[in-house]
Scaffold this motif. Structure first.
Motif, PDB file in Angstrom:
ATOM      1  N   ASN A  68       0.833  -1.206   0.000  1.00 31.47           N
ATOM      2  CA  ASN A  68       0.000   0.000   0.000  1.00 31.47           C
ATOM      3  C   ASN A  68       0.872   1.262   0.000  1.00 31.47           C
ATOM      4  O   ASN A  68       0.495   2.280  -0.602  1.00 31.47           O
ATOM      5  CB  ASN A  68      -0.989   0.007   1.163  1.00 31.47           C
ATOM      6  N   GLU A  69       2.037   1.211   0.625  1.00 34.18           N
ATOM      7  CA  GLU A  69       2.957   2.357   0.608  1.00 34.18           C
ATOM      8  C   GLU A  69       3.511   2.566  -0.797  1.00 34.18           C
ATOM      9  O   GLU A  69       3.614   3.703  -1.268  1.00 34.18           O
ATOM     10  CB  GLU A  69       4.103   2.133   1.594  1.00 34.18           C
ATOM     11  N   LYS A  70       3.835   1.482  -1.469  1.00 35.01           N
ATOM     12  CA  LYS A  70       4.323   1.578  -2.848  1.00 35.01           C
ATOM     13  C   LYS A  70       3.286   2.233  -3.746  1.00 35.01           C
ATOM     14  O   LYS A  70       3.621   3.075  -4.583  1.00 35.01           O
ATOM     15  CB  LYS A  70       4.677   0.194  -3.395  1.00 35.01           C
ATOM     16  N   MET A  71       2.032   1.858  -3.559  1.00 33.34           N
ATOM     17  CA  MET A  71       0.966   2.434  -4.392  1.00 33.34           C
ATOM     18  C   MET A  71       0.789   3.927  -4.102  1.00 33.34           C
ATOM     19  O   MET A  71       0.572   4.717  -5.024  1.00 33.34           O
ATOM     20  CB  MET A  71      -0.352   1.675  -4.188  1.00 33.34           C
ATOM     21  N   GLU A  72       0.879   4.329  -2.846  1.00 31.58           N
ATOM     22  CA  GLU A  72       0.778   5.750  -2.505  1.00 31.58           C
ATOM     23  C   GLU A  72       1.926   6.539  -3.115  1.00 31.58           C
ATOM     24  O   GLU A  72       1.728   7.641  -3.643  1.00 31.58           O
ATOM     25  CB  GLU A  72       0.753   5.934  -0.985  1.00 31.58           C
ATOM     26  N   ILE A  73       3.129   5.979  -3.045  1.00 33.89           N
ATOM     27  CA  ILE A  73       4.298   6.642  -3.625  1.00 33.89           C
ATOM     28  C   ILE A  73       4.137   6.752  -5.134  1.00 33.89           C
ATOM     29  O   ILE A  73       4.411   7.802  -5.729  1.00 33.89           O
ATOM     30  CB  ILE A  73       5.591   5.884  -3.242  1.00 33.89           C
ATOM     31  N   LEU A  74       3.671   5.695  -5.771  1.00 30.39           N
ATOM     32  CA  LEU A  74       3.448   5.724  -7.218  1.00 30.39           C
ATOM     33  C   LEU A  74       2.515   6.867  -7.604  1.00 30.39           C
ATOM     34  O   LEU A  74       2.801   7.620  -8.540  1.00 30.39           O
ATOM     35  CB  LEU A  74       2.880   4.384  -7.684  1.00 30.39           C
ATOM     36  N   GLU A  75       1.427   7.026  -6.886  1.00 33.76           N
ATOM     37  CA  GLU A  75       0.474   8.094  -7.199  1.00 33.76           C
ATOM     38  C   GLU A  75       1.109   9.475  -7.017  1.00 33.76           C
ATOM     39  O   GLU A  75       0.883  10.377  -7.825  1.00 33.76           O
ATOM     40  CB  GLU A  75      -0.797   7.954  -6.360  1.00 33.76           C
ATOM     41  N   MET A  76       1.932   9.651  -5.993  1.00 30.62           N
ATOM     42  CA  MET A  76       2.623  10.936  -5.790  1.00 30.62           C
ATOM     43  C   MET A  76       3.583  11.218  -6.938  1.00 30.62           C
ATOM     44  O   MET A  76       3.637  12.329  -7.459  1.00 30.62           O
ATOM     45  CB  MET A  76       3.401  10.922  -4.473  1.00 30.62           C
TER      46      MET A  76
END
Length: 78
Positions: A42-50
């Motif tokens: 879930n952290e990877k996905m948040e970083i991807l969106e940023m």
């Protein structure tokens, strides 16, 4: 410098900023950014969106894996 750190800097974010966005401590973020601890999915996905703010075509592979593998061998910080 890895892509993770590079894009963070381009966005003008500190490690503390990223940690707050991911709801973790700055120390935990630092360990993850340096590769000592893995990011949760879930952290990877948040970083991807940023990071898509900077590069809409960026992928998880680009951020987390592309700089670690060269010719089938791990890149140990050449």
């Amino acid at each position: 410098m890895n892509y993770l750190k590079g894009y963070r800097i381009v966005l003008g974010l500190s490690q503390l900023d990223m940690a707050k966005k991911l709801d973790i401590s700055r120390q935990a973020y630092s360990e993850k950014e340096r590769g000592n601890v893995s990011f949760k999915d879930n952290e990877k996905m948040e970083i991807l969106e940023m990071y898509k703010q900077v590069n809409p075509n960026i992928s998880l592979y680009d951020i987390f894996f592309a700089n670690k593998v060269t010719n089938g061998f791990e890149n140990k910080g050449e």
